[in-house]
Motif scaffolding. Sequence first.
Motif, PDB file in Angstrom:
ATOM      1  N   HIS A  24       0.376  32.487  20.009  1.00 33.99           N
ATOM      2  CA  HIS A  24       1.375  33.167  20.839  1.00 33.99           C
ATOM      3  C   HIS A  24       2.718  33.314  20.141  1.00 33.99           C
ATOM      4  O   HIS A  24       3.765  33.353  20.789  1.00 33.99           O
ATOM      5  N   GLY A  25       2.729  33.389  18.830  1.00 35.21           N
ATOM      6  CA  GLY A  25       3.976  33.636  18.124  1.00 35.21           C
ATOM      7  C   GLY A  25       4.877  32.430  17.988  1.00 35.21           C
ATOM      8  O   GLY A  25       6.022  32.560  17.534  1.00 35.21           O
ATOM      9  N   PHE A  26       4.389  31.232  18.357  1.00 35.88           N
ATOM     10  CA  PHE A  26       5.219  30.030  18.224  1.00 35.88           C
ATOM     11  C   PHE A  26       5.414  29.732  16.737  1.00 35.88           C
ATOM     12  O   PHE A  26       4.459  29.786  15.966  1.00 35.88           O
ATOM     13  N   PRO A  27       6.631  29.401  16.315  1.00 36.77           N
ATOM     14  CA  PRO A  27       6.865  29.152  14.878  1.00 36.77           C
ATOM     15  C   PRO A  27       5.950  28.058  14.334  1.00 36.77           C
ATOM     16  O   PRO A  27       5.935  26.939  14.864  1.00 36.77           O
ATOM     17  N   PRO A  28       5.183  28.327  13.294  1.00 38.05           N
ATOM     18  CA  PRO A  28       4.272  27.312  12.734  1.00 38.05           C
ATOM     19  C   PRO A  28       4.994  26.052  12.279  1.00 38.05           C
ATOM     20  O   PRO A  28       4.401  24.972  12.278  1.00 38.05           O
ATOM     21  N   SER A  29       6.250  26.203  11.870  1.00 38.81           N
ATOM     22  CA  SER A  29       7.005  25.031  11.411  1.00 38.81           C
ATOM     23  C   SER A  29       7.607  24.235  12.557  1.00 38.81           C
ATOM     24  O   SER A  29       8.225  23.199  12.339  1.00 38.81           O
ATOM     25  N   GLY A  30       7.401  24.693  13.779  1.00 39.96           N
ATOM     26  CA  GLY A  30       7.945  23.996  14.932  1.00 39.96           C
ATOM     27  C   GLY A  30       9.363  24.442  15.246  1.00 39.96           C
ATOM     28  O   GLY A  30       9.962  25.244  14.525  1.00 39.96           O
ATOM     29  N   VAL A  31       9.917  23.916  16.342  1.00 40.11           N
ATOM     30  CA  VAL A  31      11.275  24.268  16.753  1.00 40.11           C
ATOM     31  C   VAL A  31      12.081  22.997  16.965  1.00 40.11           C
ATOM     32  O   VAL A  31      11.547  21.944  17.322  1.00 40.11           O
ATOM     33  N   ALA A  32      13.374  23.111  16.747  1.00 45.60           N
ATOM     34  CA  ALA A  32      14.308  22.016  16.972  1.00 45.60           C
ATOM     35  C   ALA A  32      14.954  22.177  18.349  1.00 45.60           C
ATOM     36  O   ALA A  32      14.984  23.280  18.910  1.00 45.60           O
ATOM     37  N   PRO A  33      15.476  21.095  18.907  1.00 52.01           N
ATOM     38  CA  PRO A  33      16.152  21.203  20.198  1.00 52.01           C
ATOM     39  C   PRO A  33      17.361  22.132  20.120  1.00 52.01           C
ATOM     40  O   PRO A  33      18.008  22.249  19.085  1.00 52.01           O
ATOM     41  N   ARG A  34      17.662  22.757  21.233  1.00 50.04           N
ATOM     42  CA  ARG A  34      18.863  23.589  21.292  1.00 50.04           C
ATOM     43  C   ARG A  34      20.008  22.866  21.989  1.00 50.04           C
ATOM     44  O   ARG A  34      21.097  23.412  22.120  1.00 50.04           O
ATOM     45  N   ALA A  35      19.744  21.633  22.428  1.00 49.76           N
ATOM     46  CA  ALA A  35      20.769  20.820  23.085  1.00 49.76           C
ATOM     47  C   ALA A  35      20.663  19.405  22.567  1.00 49.76           C
ATOM     48  O   ALA A  35      19.651  19.000  21.976  1.00 49.76           O
ATOM     49  N   SER A  36      21.724  18.624  22.770  1.00 47.43           N
ATOM     50  CA  SER A  36      21.681  17.225  22.355  1.00 47.43           C
ATOM     51  C   SER A  36      20.853  16.414  23.337  1.00 47.43           C
ATOM     52  O   SER A  36      20.706  16.782  24.508  1.00 47.43           O
ATOM     53  N   LEU A  88      10.539  13.625  23.545  1.00 52.09           N
ATOM     54  CA  LEU A  88      10.700  14.973  23.019  1.00 52.09           C
ATOM     55  C   LEU A  88      10.965  14.891  21.524  1.00 52.09           C
ATOM     56  O   LEU A  88      12.017  14.397  21.105  1.00 52.09           O
ATOM     57  N   PRO A  89      10.028  15.349  20.683  1.00 52.56           N
ATOM     58  CA  PRO A  89      10.200  15.195  19.228  1.00 52.56           C
ATOM     59  C   PRO A  89      11.326  16.081  18.681  1.00 52.56           C
ATOM     60  O   PRO A  89      11.625  17.141  19.230  1.00 52.56           O
ATOM     61  N   ASN A  90      11.914  15.639  17.585  1.00 51.88           N
ATOM     62  CA  ASN A  90      12.977  16.421  16.942  1.00 51.88           C
ATOM     63  C   ASN A  90      12.448  17.767  16.447  1.00 51.88           C
ATOM     64  O   ASN A  90      13.200  18.740  16.376  1.00 51.88           O
ATOM     65  N   THR A  91      11.180  17.804  16.076  1.00 56.69           N
ATOM     66  CA  THR A  91      10.526  19.074  15.741  1.00 56.69           C
ATOM     67  C   THR A  91       9.298  19.195  16.627  1.00 56.69           C
ATOM     68  O   THR A  91       8.353  18.414  16.509  1.00 56.69           O
ATOM     69  N   TRP A  92       9.337  20.179  17.522  1.00 58.37           N
ATOM     70  CA  TRP A  92       8.283  20.327  18.524  1.00 58.37           C
ATOM     71  C   TRP A  92       7.327  21.438  18.109  1.00 58.37           C
ATOM     72  O   TRP A  92       7.756  22.505  17.647  1.00 58.37           O
ATOM     73  N   HIS A  93       6.025  21.180  18.302  1.00 53.29           N
ATOM     74  CA  HIS A  93       5.012  22.144  17.882  1.00 53.29           C
ATOM     75  C   HIS A  93       4.305  22.812  19.054  1.00 53.29           C
ATOM     76  O   HIS A  93       3.186  23.315  18.906  1.00 53.29           O
ATOM     77  N   LEU A 120       2.842  12.087  19.625  1.00 50.04           N
ATOM     78  CA  LEU A 120       4.283  12.242  19.456  1.00 50.04           C
ATOM     79  C   LEU A 120       4.645  12.407  17.986  1.00 50.04           C
ATOM     80  O   LEU A 120       5.456  13.268  17.618  1.00 50.04           O
ATOM     81  N   GLY A 121       4.030  11.606  17.124  1.00 56.91           N
ATOM     82  CA  GLY A 121       4.297  11.684  15.695  1.00 56.91           C
ATOM     83  C   GLY A 121       3.868  13.003  15.081  1.00 56.91           C
ATOM     84  O   GLY A 121       4.313  13.352  13.980  1.00 56.91           O
ATOM     85  N   GLN A 122       3.011  13.738  15.777  1.00 57.21           N
ATOM     86  CA  GLN A 122       2.555  15.032  15.283  1.00 57.21           C
ATOM     87  C   GLN A 122       3.267  16.193  15.972  1.00 57.21           C
ATOM     88  O   GLN A 122       2.829  17.342  15.872  1.00 57.21           O
ATOM     89  N   GLY A 123       4.360  15.865  16.649  1.00 56.92           N
ATOM     90  CA  GLY A 123       5.186  16.924  17.211  1.00 56.92           C
ATOM     91  C   GLY A 123       4.855  17.341  18.624  1.00 56.92           C
ATOM     92  O   GLY A 123       5.302  18.399  19.078  1.00 56.92           O
ATOM     93  N   TRP A 124       4.088  16.528  19.345  1.00 57.63           N
ATOM     94  CA  TRP A 124       3.819  16.810  20.753  1.00 57.63           C
ATOM     95  C   TRP A 124       4.937  16.225  21.616  1.00 57.63           C
ATOM     96  O   TRP A 124       5.502  15.163  21.292  1.00 57.63           O
ATOM     97  N   ALA A 125       5.236  16.864  22.736  1.00 54.80           N
ATOM     98  CA  ALA A 125       6.026  16.232  23.790  1.00 54.80           C
ATOM     99  C   ALA A 125       5.052  15.448  24.673  1.00 54.80           C
ATOM    100  O   ALA A 125       3.983  15.959  25.023  1.00 54.80           O
ATOM    101  N   VAL A 126       5.414  14.204  25.015  1.00 49.62           N
ATOM    102  CA  VAL A 126       4.479  13.323  25.710  1.00 49.62           C
ATOM    103  C   VAL A 126       5.156  12.674  26.910  1.00 49.62           C
ATOM    104  O   VAL A 126       6.281  12.163  26.796  1.00 49.62           O
ATOM    105  N   ALA A 127       4.481  12.682  28.061  1.00 46.59           N
ATOM    106  CA  ALA A 127       5.027  12.102  29.287  1.00 46.59           C
ATOM    107  C   ALA A 127       4.070  11.081  29.886  1.00 46.59           C
ATOM    108  O   ALA A 127       2.852  11.130  29.661  1.00 46.59           O
ATOM    109  N   ALA A 128       4.633  10.161  30.657  1.00 49.89           N
ATOM    110  CA  ALA A 128       3.854   9.175  31.412  1.00 49.89           C
ATOM    111  C   ALA A 128       4.612   8.879  32.695  1.00 49.89           C
ATOM    112  O   ALA A 128       5.818   9.146  32.795  1.00 49.89           O
TER     113      ALA A 128
END
Length: 618
Positions: A24-36, A88-93, A120-128
């Motif tokens: 779906h056009g998501f950047p292969p290198s992942g994305v960084a947060p846009r907020a702190s 929320l990883p610093n680089t999200w995939h 999480l270490g592979q760039g997933w966002a994870v919740a519990a």
Amino acid sequence: MKRLFLASTIMAGCAAVGTQAIAHGFPPSGVAPRASCTALTGLTLPNTQILSATQKSGYCNVIGIINKRVSTQDPDHFTYGIGFALNLPNTWHGRFEMMGGGGTDGSLNADPQGAAGVELGQGWAVAANDGGHEDNANNVVGGHQDDDVNAGGSAHFAIDAQARRDYGYNGIEQTATISQKIISYFYGLDTVYSYIMGCSNGGRDAMMASQRFPWLFDGVISQNPGFNLPQAGLAEAWNEQVLGTLSTSTDVNGQPFIPDTFPVQDLQVASAAILSACDALDGLVDGIIDNYHACTAKKVYPALAKYTCGTGSHGNTPHGGTCLTTGQVDALKKIYAGPVNSRGQRLYSNWFWDAGIWTPPTAPGAGWQLWNVVTAPVPGVNTAINLTLGAGAIPMIFQTPPVVTPVNGPNGQEAFVFKFNFDTDAPKIFTKTAAYPESSMDFMAATSTDLRPFKSRGGKLIISSSVNDGIFSGAAIARWYRNMDRRMGGRAEDFARLFMVPNMAHCGGGAATASFAGNELKALTDWVEKGIAPDRIVAANTNATSPYPAGGLFDPRIAQNFPASGTRPLCVYPKIAAYKGSGLTNDAGSFACIDPGFRPGGDHDFHDDDDGRGDDRH
């Protein structure tokens, strides 16, 4: 045992999950947060408080609570709410995972890494989440606690109807929805693929999501699912009452003392007897009964007779490690047949005969032994999980209205289990009242076979289950899958696949190829994201040598052929792993997945329309 984590299933294969390019056009290198990260504390969300947002090494850790309230229904007026954590990883995939809970929940995994341990270490966002209630006043979601030792203990939350709903299904939906809102704000992009993965009650969470919230998740992994927990609770009471007839002493609460009814050496005898009847049915004597459907009572009963003290060929000394008493054999037959009421009507399921009834000391796990007999040899104290965790859930959660009992004492939770009436108490898993408009089967059971909405939106489901883990019947989940397949026009494999694991204890461990969580997760992501359906999942065994003795009661070929330090395939149900006739027996490549020719019916099965209401004759 508040939470039954994946334990040994995360040991092998985790690195194999990998980080794949997202569509779906998501950047292969992942994305960084846009907020702190810290800015998230000011985010306004419906009925939600963000309590903290802390930047850690590589990710932002968010803690919050949904629908925090003071109960008016609970006489203690405790505070309730759905506590959640989101990393929320610093680089999200582009992937999001909801982790399922465990046991009766009540404690928050405040730093979720992923159910396979690597997400999480592979760039997933994870919740519990905590299931909507907290057992510890020192928790991170507000300092409230809802246990009352004199009124249900850690299951006290079930006195509140909304807390029951939150535990049963609402907590998963609310946490996933809020988490994805936070993700969208934090990264400025929506989640591409959403997953849920859990074991035990967490496996039930996963199946529940596919049935009740089919739009929430693209991929679902349900491991050892308690998909019909209220009915399994009936079996917990049944098993303990059957074992109680063998007891010769009482515990500190004045109830039958169970550990002495089946000492470890006796369970080893039972395992040897079952293996002698069924191990060779899959073509290889190796301590693993892969052809579990063929391991019928007609085959097992004569083997048990040979291992009966005095009448068999394996000795005359009870508890001497070579034979079982007549009473023990009769108890096993009643337990494996499943609970019935006084009219002989079935209340839950039968069980597959499986060598995992004994847990070898070198292959620990929460198997049949720990659920039914003992978890630790404490003098005068029943520590079987059925009589600790189960004894709280049976009166408080599975009965409607809840039967409020103290945890201990002559009229406590244990006493309720041993006095449970299968004619008058068992139907209360279906009861509704004005104060509790949902029965336990309503808010807890994930037994629907209509998965058309989930399939229609492209969802994929993988279920893995022990053949007999001691708490949930493998025969029950196999029967549900067959029913679902029929409901779905014989096309279940298009979107849902079941993998059965002989010998595996609950959520991992045991003398089994029980390490496969990473490979299972990769199988699901490949299916969801690439359209590659799994035809097998490779599982590993972590024992350096066979956990079975090389001789004695056991066929010497077991120690020789057991897949120590090796792999085996888990096959798509109803196929089973069969040795090709050559090659190493601890190499998955030496095994093919074959159709064993199972057809419903026979002395090991019963009507597939069973729903736990006692409609089917034993």
